[in-house]
Design a protein around this motif. Structure first.
Motif, PDB file in Angstrom:
ATOM      1  N   LEU A  24       2.192  18.265  -0.584  1.00 32.41           N
ATOM      2  CA  LEU A  24       3.655  18.219  -1.502  1.00 32.41           C
ATOM      3  C   LEU A  24       3.637  18.505  -2.801  1.00 32.41           C
ATOM      4  CD1 LEU A  24       6.163  18.053  -0.416  1.00 32.41           C
ATOM      5  CD2 LEU A  24       6.382  15.787  -0.775  1.00 32.41           C
ATOM      6  N   THR A  25       4.043  19.797  -3.539  1.00 30.09           N
ATOM      7  CA  THR A  25       4.161  20.206  -5.072  1.00 30.09           C
ATOM      8  C   THR A  25       4.833  19.618  -5.767  1.00 30.09           C
ATOM      9  OG1 THR A  25       4.733  22.436  -5.097  1.00 30.09           O
ATOM     10  CG2 THR A  25       2.395  21.550  -3.864  1.00 30.09           C
ATOM     11  N   VAL A  38      12.411  27.511  -9.431  1.00 26.09           N
ATOM     12  CA  VAL A  38      11.673  26.967  -9.163  1.00 26.09           C
ATOM     13  C   VAL A  38      11.519  26.778  -7.311  1.00 26.09           C
ATOM     14  CG1 VAL A  38      13.378  24.947  -9.000  1.00 26.09           C
ATOM     15  CG2 VAL A  38      11.586  24.167  -9.258  1.00 26.09           C
ATOM     16  N   VAL A  39      12.637  26.929  -6.925  1.00 22.18           N
ATOM     17  CA  VAL A  39      12.992  27.753  -5.421  1.00 22.18           C
ATOM     18  C   VAL A  39      11.824  28.572  -4.715  1.00 22.18           C
ATOM     19  CG1 VAL A  39      14.671  28.028  -3.461  1.00 22.18           C
ATOM     20  CG2 VAL A  39      15.591  26.343  -5.265  1.00 22.18           C
ATOM     21  N   SER A  40      11.918  29.686  -5.833  1.00 20.67           N
ATOM     22  CA  SER A  40      11.089  30.161  -5.238  1.00 20.67           C
ATOM     23  C   SER A  40       9.425  30.747  -5.429  1.00 20.67           C
ATOM     24  CB  SER A  40      10.941  32.095  -6.227  1.00 20.67           C
ATOM     25  OG  SER A  40      12.437  32.202  -6.390  1.00 20.67           O
ATOM     26  N   ARG A  41       9.436  29.428  -6.392  1.00 17.29           N
ATOM     27  CA  ARG A  41       8.079  28.972  -7.038  1.00 17.29           C
ATOM     28  C   ARG A  41       8.027  27.908  -5.411  1.00 17.29           C
ATOM     29  NH1 ARG A  41       9.467  28.687 -12.645  1.00 17.29           N
ATOM     30  NH2 ARG A  41       8.282  30.472 -13.385  1.00 17.29           N
ATOM     31  N   ALA A  42       8.998  27.181  -4.984  1.00 21.34           N
ATOM     32  CA  ALA A  42       8.650  26.647  -4.088  1.00 21.34           C
ATOM     33  C   ALA A  42       8.095  27.527  -2.842  1.00 21.34           C
ATOM     34  CB  ALA A  42       9.847  25.422  -3.588  1.00 21.34           C
ATOM     35  N   TYR A  43       8.416  28.147  -2.287  1.00 22.04           N
ATOM     36  CA  TYR A  43       8.467  28.435  -1.318  1.00 22.04           C
ATOM     37  C   TYR A  43       7.068  29.642  -1.420  1.00 22.04           C
ATOM     38  CZ  TYR A  43      12.809  29.258   0.443  1.00 22.04           C
ATOM     39  OH  TYR A  43      13.342  28.897   1.573  1.00 22.04           O
ATOM     40  N   GLU A  96       8.125  21.540  -4.910  1.00 24.34           N
ATOM     41  CA  GLU A  96       8.901  21.602  -3.909  1.00 24.34           C
ATOM     42  C   GLU A  96       9.924  20.226  -3.910  1.00 24.34           C
ATOM     43  OE1 GLU A  96       6.250  22.939  -0.265  1.00 24.34           O
ATOM     44  OE2 GLU A  96       4.723  21.219  -1.776  1.00 24.34           O
ATOM     45  N   LEU A  97       9.080  19.266  -5.270  1.00 24.43           N
ATOM     46  CA  LEU A  97       9.903  18.198  -5.113  1.00 24.43           C
ATOM     47  C   LEU A  97      10.588  18.833  -5.935  1.00 24.43           C
ATOM     48  CD1 LEU A  97       7.257  15.292  -5.401  1.00 24.43           C
ATOM     49  CD2 LEU A  97       9.148  15.716  -3.698  1.00 24.43           C
ATOM     50  N   ASP A  98      10.903  19.506  -7.194  1.00 20.38           N
ATOM     51  CA  ASP A  98      11.405  19.870  -8.154  1.00 20.38           C
ATOM     52  C   ASP A  98      13.290  20.499  -7.417  1.00 20.38           C
ATOM     53  OD1 ASP A  98      10.423  17.835  -9.853  1.00 20.38           O
ATOM     54  OD2 ASP A  98       9.356  20.358 -10.647  1.00 20.38           O
ATOM     55  N   ALA A 114       1.022  -1.009  -0.442  1.00 22.02           N
ATOM     56  CA  ALA A 114      -0.071  -0.248   0.127  1.00 22.02           C
ATOM     57  C   ALA A 114       0.989   1.501  -0.303  1.00 22.02           C
ATOM     58  CB  ALA A 114      -1.168  -0.650   1.016  1.00 22.02           C
ATOM     59  N   LEU A 115       0.667   2.216  -1.153  1.00 21.81           N
ATOM     60  CA  LEU A 115       1.516   3.455  -0.797  1.00 21.81           C
ATOM     61  C   LEU A 115       0.117   4.566  -0.974  1.00 21.81           C
ATOM     62  CD1 LEU A 115       3.174   3.118  -3.861  1.00 21.81           C
ATOM     63  CD2 LEU A 115       1.629   2.084  -3.893  1.00 21.81           C
ATOM     64  N   ARG A 116       0.937   6.086  -0.875  1.00 21.37           N
ATOM     65  CA  ARG A 116       0.128   7.199  -1.092  1.00 21.37           C
ATOM     66  C   ARG A 116       1.581   8.502  -1.299  1.00 21.37           C
ATOM     67  NH1 ARG A 116      -4.133   8.386   2.912  1.00 21.37           N
ATOM     68  NH2 ARG A 116      -5.608   6.489   1.112  1.00 21.37           N
ATOM     69  N   HIS A 117       1.264   9.174  -2.121  1.00 19.76           N
ATOM     70  CA  HIS A 117       2.057  10.296  -2.788  1.00 19.76           C
ATOM     71  C   HIS A 117       3.476   9.543  -2.820  1.00 19.76           C
ATOM     72  CE1 HIS A 117      -1.935  11.811  -1.804  1.00 19.76           C
ATOM     73  NE2 HIS A 117      -1.359  12.478  -0.678  1.00 19.76           N
TER      74      HIS A 117
END
Length: 583
Positions: free
Chosen positions: A476-477, A507-512, A480-482, A45-48
């Protein structure tokens, strides 16, 4: 992929948030409950998360007839460029992970001697040895004499310049062997690395190793209890590695073994906790000059700015803890998570009847004046079977900027990914689990689970090696993962925690931005404006980009002064400042 559902509810115990077991987890639809048993065919079983690879143990490292056999159990992991080193009771397996989705066994080293925890630095591999049967030469024939010149208890050092043929170049003996060890690379010392040795076995006979004493400190000030050993390894000549100090980190500022837990319960309804006379694990954080010791009955904070002479500067205890096992710092050093290995890892401790604060994580805040204050608890929020050994165990941070996210092993409870950015209310955001090994309790499941260069690697005690990847969710978008995947390191020993930094990247700025949107840290129209400016700046020519981003930094700093989550807005401003400085 299973959609997200609430896994648990919370309550307040002594002012601390506690994640409750979902006692009716099956009714709530948690897919981890009631999974099919099996060795290589258990239910999953797994999620995300996505399982991208599974590999059974290498030839010669498995007892197929007894999958829970301690003699062939896998243990901890260490990482070096394209290799993952998997320790174990039988020896070491070296996996080539140049393609993480297709790991291949590269080399094996038969060397029994206990759980065989490993660390790696450049061309050196370190291995813990604690079983009295272990031999200096890694031989399989057990040492049985009370005193023997062939016995080895301590830390082995191998030269792995030739990865296909590791060569033992040093074997540093210690009085209580090495249950675990911790590597320390001091940023001020380029000539040496240091190894902190955590011994938990009985003291060996002084006729075998002079200076060893099993007496309590009040009878012998040179007792082998209430101390650790520090090994200094000269990089120019690692064969000359030796113990250079045996600091009594359990002593207070006056040099007295005082102020620590003396064993027993904390009162009715609390845990029976061991005397604090040994450490199970020490996590060093060289960037801060700090270490956290999980030491039987206490969590201990250490000053390691002098690497050969760590000293105690703080301590905490907890009536819910049976055995302080390991520790993880938040990336900014203002949070600390300790684990409790209630039952020693071999018991079923995640049943519906087990307390949510026992066998769990405890989170603490760590102030600038180095004071630890209790904050909350987190326990795996899915009930496990009585046939599954389950308790909090080893994990590491996932380098998402602005958040303290940890991936963690729970033995046969599987792998859980939790966010303890708010230490008062830690929460689960992803998981992976398998069913029990069989119809009776046997040692199995995940010993450890660590993030390394974009993937999660799990050391499965009875089944082999797993590679997983996190997938986007509302918690967790993709941004954020990138951003996490931008953090690349050559060597990774989870008990020596690096401080993560991120390069200049949109991508760091977009994570914030995603975090501010999730937490409603900025108004929706303001978030839209910032997103528009970032998008336009990314497409603009260099001069126009710098001008637009510089203007945006000033606006964000104004926002930060007014926003409810000012620090997160300020972090976004700093990430944009890095973008503006790019050439």
């Amino acid at each position: 992929m299973i959609s997200s559902r609430p896994l648990s509810s919370s309550l307040i115990v002594g002012g601390l948030a506690v994640l409750l077991f979902a006692a009716s987890a099956g009714a709530q639809g948690d897919p981890r409950v009631g999974l099919k048993a099996g060795v290589q065919d258990a239910g999953e079983a797994l999620r995300h998360m996505e399982l991208v690879a599974h590999r059974p143990k290498a030839d010669g490292f498995s007892n197929a007839s007894e999958p829970g056999d301690f003699a062939f159990a896998n243990s901890d992991l260490a990482f070096n460029r394209k290799y993952v080193f998997q320790g174990g009771y039988h020896g070491i397996q070296v996996w080539d992970i140049a393609d993480p989705r297709a790991p291949k066994i590269r080399a094996t080293l038969s060397c029994p001697g206990g759980q065989g925890d490993v660390s790696v630095y450049r061309n050196l591999l370190f291995m813990s040895v604690e079983q009295p049967s272990a031999r200096i030469d890694c031989g399989a024939q057990a040492v049985t004499d009370t005193v023997s010149s062939e016995r080895f208890l301590g830390v082995r050092i191998f030269d792995i310049t030739n990865i296909d043929a590791p060569r033992q170049i040093a074997a540093v003996q210690t009085c209580r062997g090495s249950h675990t060890h911790t590597l320390l690379v001091d940023p001020k010392d380029s000539k040496n690395v240091y190894v902190y040795v955590q011994g938990t076995s009985p003291v060996r006979h002084p006729a075998e190793l002079p200076g060893c004493s099993g007496l309590p400190p009040e009878k012998d000030p040179n007792s082998s209890y209430f101390r650790i050993e520090v090994i200094q390894v000269p990089l120019a000549s690692p064969k000359d590695a030796k113990v250079v100090n045996a600091p009594r980190i359990f002593a207070d500022a006056a040099g007295n073994v005082a102020g620590l837990w003396k064993g027993g319960t904390h009162g009715e309804g609390t845990q029976e906790t061991s005397t604090t006379d040994q450490c199970h694990d020490i996590t060093t954080f060289p960037a801060l000059g700090l270490a956290a010791g999980a030491c039987s009955g206490n969590g201990i904070l250490l000053d390691i700015r002098n690497p050969a002479s760590p000293r105690r500067i703080g301590e905490v205890s907890d009536p819910n803890f049976a055995y302080w096992h390991s520790a993880t710092f938040g990336n900014d050093g203002n949070r600390l998570l300790f684990t409790d290995e209630w039952g020693g890892g071999v018991g079923a401790r995640c049943r519906a009847t087990d307390k949510p604060t026992w066998g769990a994580n405890a989170t603490f805040t760590l102030s600038k004046d180095r004071k630890l204050r209790p904050a909350g608890y987190f326990k795996l929020p899915a009930v496990q079977e009585a046939t599954e050994n389950c308790v909090a165990h080893n994990g590491s941070l996932v380098p998402v900027p602005g958040r303290d996210i940890m991936v963690q092993a729970w033995y046969q409870g599987g792998i859980s990914v939790l966010d303890f950015t708010n230490p008062h209310n830690p929460s689960e955001i992803a998981f992976f689990d398998r069913g029990p090994l069989g119809d009776k309790l046997a040692l199995g499941g995940f010993w450890s689970a660590y993030w390394y260069n974009g993937y999660i690697y799990g050391s499965e005690i009875a089944r082999g090696l797993d590679v997983l990847q996190l997938t986007p969710s509302d918690q967790l978008t993709q941004n954020e993962l990138d951003a996490a995947k931008l953090v690349l390191i050559d060597d990774f020993n989870p008990q020596m925690q690096p401080r993560f930094t991120w390069p200049a990247s949109f991508v760091v700025s977009r994570a914030y931005l995603d975090q501010l949107a999730r937490d409603k840290g900025l108004a929706a129209d303001r978030l839209a404006d910032v997103t528009r400016v970032l998008n336009e700046a990314e497409r603009a020519k260099p001069a126009a980009r710098r001008a637009a981003l510089t203007k945006l930094v000033a606006a964000l700093e104004y926002d930060a002064a007014l926003a409810e989550n000012g620090p997160k807005v300020q972090a976004l401003a700093e990430s944009v400042r890095k973008l503006a400085a790019m050439r």
